[in-house]
Design a protein around this motif. Structure first.
Motif, PDB file in Angstrom:
ATOM      1  N   GLN A 177      55.413  34.555 -48.543  1.00 24.32           N
ATOM      2  CA  GLN A 177      55.951  35.425 -48.736  1.00 24.32           C
ATOM      3  C   GLN A 177      55.509  36.871 -49.147  1.00 24.32           C
ATOM      4  O   GLN A 177      54.540  36.737 -49.927  1.00 24.32           O
ATOM      5  CB  GLN A 177      57.348  35.132 -49.525  1.00 24.32           C
ATOM      6  CG  GLN A 177      58.115  33.780 -49.131  1.00 24.32           C
ATOM      7  CD  GLN A 177      59.057  33.655 -50.268  1.00 24.32           C
ATOM      8  OE1 GLN A 177      59.150  34.017 -51.192  1.00 24.32           O
ATOM      9  NE2 GLN A 177      60.095  32.743 -49.891  1.00 24.32           N
ATOM     10  N   THR A 178      56.211  37.849 -48.598  1.00 20.49           N
ATOM     11  CA  THR A 178      55.948  39.387 -49.051  1.00 20.49           C
ATOM     12  C   THR A 178      56.673  39.730 -50.348  1.00 20.49           C
ATOM     13  O   THR A 178      57.598  39.584 -50.353  1.00 20.49           O
ATOM     14  CB  THR A 178      55.936  40.336 -47.995  1.00 20.49           C
ATOM     15  OG1 THR A 178      54.971  39.975 -46.983  1.00 20.49           O
ATOM     16  CG2 THR A 178      55.341  41.585 -48.414  1.00 20.49           C
TER      17      THR A 178
ATOM     18  N   THR B 276      52.618  45.966 -51.534  1.00 22.92           N
ATOM     19  CA  THR B 276      53.039  44.730 -51.240  1.00 22.92           C
ATOM     20  C   THR B 276      52.050  43.795 -51.016  1.00 22.92           C
ATOM     21  O   THR B 276      50.639  44.198 -50.925  1.00 22.92           O
ATOM     22  CB  THR B 276      53.820  44.667 -49.799  1.00 22.92           C
ATOM     23  OG1 THR B 276      52.800  45.147 -48.851  1.00 22.92           O
ATOM     24  CG2 THR B 276      55.013  45.703 -49.888  1.00 22.92           C
ATOM     25  N   TYR B 277      52.266  42.506 -51.574  1.00 24.43           N
ATOM     26  CA  TYR B 277      51.182  41.472 -51.537  1.00 24.43           C
ATOM     27  C   TYR B 277      51.948  40.279 -50.827  1.00 24.43           C
ATOM     28  O   TYR B 277      52.933  39.725 -51.120  1.00 24.43           O
ATOM     29  CB  TYR B 277      50.954  40.964 -52.983  1.00 24.43           C
ATOM     30  CG  TYR B 277      50.622  41.999 -54.029  1.00 24.43           C
ATOM     31  CD1 TYR B 277      49.113  42.176 -54.248  1.00 24.43           C
ATOM     32  CD2 TYR B 277      51.439  43.073 -54.405  1.00 24.43           C
ATOM     33  CE1 TYR B 277      48.410  43.252 -54.986  1.00 24.43           C
ATOM     34  CE2 TYR B 277      50.803  43.997 -55.270  1.00 24.43           C
ATOM     35  CZ  TYR B 277      49.424  44.139 -55.468  1.00 24.43           C
ATOM     36  OH  TYR B 277      49.046  45.236 -56.284  1.00 24.43           O
ATOM     37  N   LYS B 278      50.751  39.437 -50.126  1.00 25.02           N
ATOM     38  CA  LYS B 278      51.214  38.255 -49.542  1.00 25.02           C
ATOM     39  C   LYS B 278      50.978  36.957 -50.577  1.00 25.02           C
ATOM     40  O   LYS B 278      49.880  36.997 -50.911  1.00 25.02           O
ATOM     41  CB  LYS B 278      50.620  37.898 -48.236  1.00 25.02           C
ATOM     42  CG  LYS B 278      51.007  36.815 -47.531  1.00 25.02           C
ATOM     43  CD  LYS B 278      50.389  36.581 -46.169  1.00 25.02           C
ATOM     44  CE  LYS B 278      49.090  36.267 -45.874  1.00 25.02           C
ATOM     45  NZ  LYS B 278      48.645  36.086 -44.642  1.00 25.02           N
ATOM     46  N   ILE B 279      51.954  36.349 -51.006  1.00 24.52           N
ATOM     47  CA  ILE B 279      51.789  35.325 -51.813  1.00 24.52           C
ATOM     48  C   ILE B 279      51.598  33.938 -51.236  1.00 24.52           C
ATOM     49  O   ILE B 279      52.686  33.401 -50.752  1.00 24.52           O
ATOM     50  CB  ILE B 279      53.092  35.204 -52.967  1.00 24.52           C
ATOM     51  CG1 ILE B 279      53.133  36.664 -53.605  1.00 24.52           C
ATOM     52  CG2 ILE B 279      52.935  34.074 -53.833  1.00 24.52           C
ATOM     53  CD1 ILE B 279      52.044  36.972 -54.522  1.00 24.52           C
TER      54      ILE B 279
ATOM     55  N   GLU C  12      53.202  32.664 -58.644  1.00 28.92           N
ATOM     56  CA  GLU C  12      51.996  33.990 -58.421  1.00 28.92           C
ATOM     57  C   GLU C  12      52.640  35.358 -58.470  1.00 28.92           C
ATOM     58  O   GLU C  12      52.169  36.163 -58.548  1.00 28.92           O
ATOM     59  CB  GLU C  12      51.253  33.541 -57.235  1.00 28.92           C
ATOM     60  CG  GLU C  12      50.212  34.406 -57.176  1.00 28.92           C
ATOM     61  CD  GLU C  12      49.403  34.133 -55.818  1.00 28.92           C
ATOM     62  OE1 GLU C  12      48.142  34.374 -55.642  1.00 28.92           O
ATOM     63  OE2 GLU C  12      49.859  33.079 -55.012  1.00 28.92           O
ATOM     64  N   SER C  13      53.890  35.348 -57.729  1.00 33.18           N
ATOM     65  CA  SER C  13      54.490  36.686 -57.743  1.00 33.18           C
ATOM     66  C   SER C  13      54.924  37.348 -59.096  1.00 33.18           C
ATOM     67  O   SER C  13      55.075  38.560 -59.144  1.00 33.18           O
ATOM     68  CB  SER C  13      55.816  36.560 -56.936  1.00 33.18           C
ATOM     69  OG  SER C  13      56.856  35.745 -57.569  1.00 33.18           O
TER      70      SER C  13
END
Length: 472
Positions: free
Chosen positions: A126-127, A140-143, A285-286
């Motif tokens: 998920q982003t 933004t980060y991909k988790i 992690e988010s």
């Protein structure tokens, strides 16, 4: 600006809102404006302060290597190590017992970094958004860390099952691996330093102190990336540091079984607690995107070398020591200490859960059965835009401004106590965590005071204790 555009995650102890402040006023919070200056210290540092602050560039690698030598050669006794240094000289001891570079160890570290980079880049996830930087960027980060952790440990297990890898490989080659990890951390730090000057990802979020060595140590870029999404900080800490932690513990379990013919309950319990901690990290992690590491620390030697070498070397000392020197402690003592570790984890998780629940509900939630209490604070980014944050001051966050740190510290002391030894080296992890979190608390509150101004003062009045009420 619509509701979704206002989404902003939180830093330690400070939660950002999910809706405009005008919608919050009807709930009668305290609204205070804050000063705009916040972030890492920039120019103006004296060369003496910069030199002292940057000394870990030399001292930290020597300390990590000295610790490995002390465990492997001197039975974990610092007094024996220092006696040998006094008699033979530090560099002689280092040359005689320190890491010897090998092709095998170097290849293992390169493969490790490569595999984790592939998983980081290709696994689905998920982003999630980070929080606004001082210059106003929202990244933004991909988790996908939990998937990577599962595949990494599954792959390690399958290689061992089919006889392609000794399950005790890490423990058997630890000294050589530490040498290769030190070199990799140094290379990563040098690359980050050069990148910050030559092709920065976000030039207006860089900070220069005027001291080259301090900038190398603390970092210049806030969010260095390769391409649009390969984030150095999330990759280094999550995939190279935290991911290695549990593998090192498991390898020492295997090594103890190979050399002693059994696995000791204390090492099993330590491995369980630390695996719980690491899996929690990846499962949530988010949440990590809102910590001081990602949101405020710049990427230099401190994070680059620290994640590649210091974390794997120093956070796993309990497993390293027990792998070599099994200790004896009565079972009921072990279970009592283990129970404290579980309670500490529960406090850590509960405090962070309250914070996330509060943020995701825009303050419209119950904390300990009562409506959440909070302060609304305004702040500005360097581009002149104004935003608001919610400062939670009920539940654990009304009890202590850094309640999660209290759980983290109690957890670290519990894992060290499970070793059942009074040797200082066994307690190195908890001692380090105490220094780290106390320093981080002071540093973070200084930044929050600059960011939120009078609102932060009001928050400190409402929640006067930093860690444990009555103590500090």
């Amino acid at each position: 600006m619509n509701r979704l555009e206002k989404l902003r995650p939180a830093s330690f102890g400070a939660l950002d809102p999910l809706e405009p402040v005008s919608a919050l006023k009807s709930r009668s919070p305290i609204l205070l404006k804050a000063t705009p200056a916040w972030g890492r210290t920039g120019a103006g540092r004296s060369w003496i302060r910069s030199l002292i602050a940057s000394s870990p560039v030399i001292l930290a690698p020597l300390a990590s290597i000295s610790t490995i030598i002390t465990i492997a050669t001197f039975g974990g006794s610092f007094s024996d190590f220092f006696s040998a240094v006094k008699d033979e000289g530090f560099w002689t001891i280092l040359a005689k017992y320190g890491p010897q570079p090998t092709v095998q160890a170097g290849a293992a570290v390169v493969i490790w970094i490569g595999v984790q980079a592939i998983l980081f880049r290709t696994l689905p996830g998920q982003t999630h958004s980070g929080q606004y930087t001082p210059a106003g960027h929202l990244l933004t980060y991909k988790i996908n860390g939990l998937y990577a952790w599962i595949l990494t440990h599954l792959g390690y297990g399958l290689l061992c099952w089919f006889g392609l890898l000794d399950p005790a490989f890490i423990a058997l080659n630890w000294s050589q691996l530490i040498g290769a990890m030190n070199l990799a951390g140094l290379i990563a730090s040098m690359f980050a330093f050069a990148k910050a000057h030559l092709f920065p990802s976000h030039p207006n979020d860089r900070k220069f102190s005027g001291s080259v060595i301090y900038d190398f140590y603390m970092g210049i870029e806030l969010n260095p990336r390769l391409g649009a999404n390969f984030d150095f900080k999330l990759f280094s800490n999550g995939r190279l540091g935290m991911m290695a932690w549990t593998l090192i513990d498991v390898s020492n379990l295997a090594y103890q079984y190979q050399t002693q013919g059994y696995t000791q309950l204390s090492l099993v319990l330590i491995t369980f607690l630390q695996t719980l901690y690491v899996v929690d990290f990846f499962f949530n992690e988010s949440w990590y995107l809102r910590t001081i590491d990602i949101a405020h620390d710049h990427y230099g030697f401190y994070l680059g070398w620290g994640c590649l070498c210091f974390l794997p070397a120093m956070y796993t000392i309990q497993a390293q020591y027990l792998g070599l020197y099994p200790t004896s402690m009565q079972k009921h003592h072990l279970l009592f200490i283990f129970s404290i570790g579980l309670v500490a984890y529960a406090l850590f998780r509960s405090a962070n859960h309250q914070k996330d629940k509060f943020r995701s509900s825009a303050g419209q939630c119950l904390i300990w059965g009562k409506p959440a209490e909070y302060i609304v604070a305004e702040y500005k980014t360097l581009d002149g835009k104004q935003y608001e944050s919610l400062l939670l001051c009920s539940g654990w966050w009304g009890w202590s401004r850094h309640a999660n740190y209290v759980g983290d510290l109690l957890f670290s002391y519990s894992t060290c106590a499970l070793v059942g030894s009074t040797k200082v080296i066994v307690w190195t992890y908890s001692i380090w965590m105490t220094m780290l979190l106390v320093h981080r608390c002071i540093r973070d509150e200084k930044r929050l005071s600059a960011k939120y101004g009078p609102a932060w003062d009001e928050y400190c009045r409402r929640v006067p204790w930093r860690f444990i009420p009555g103590l500090w």
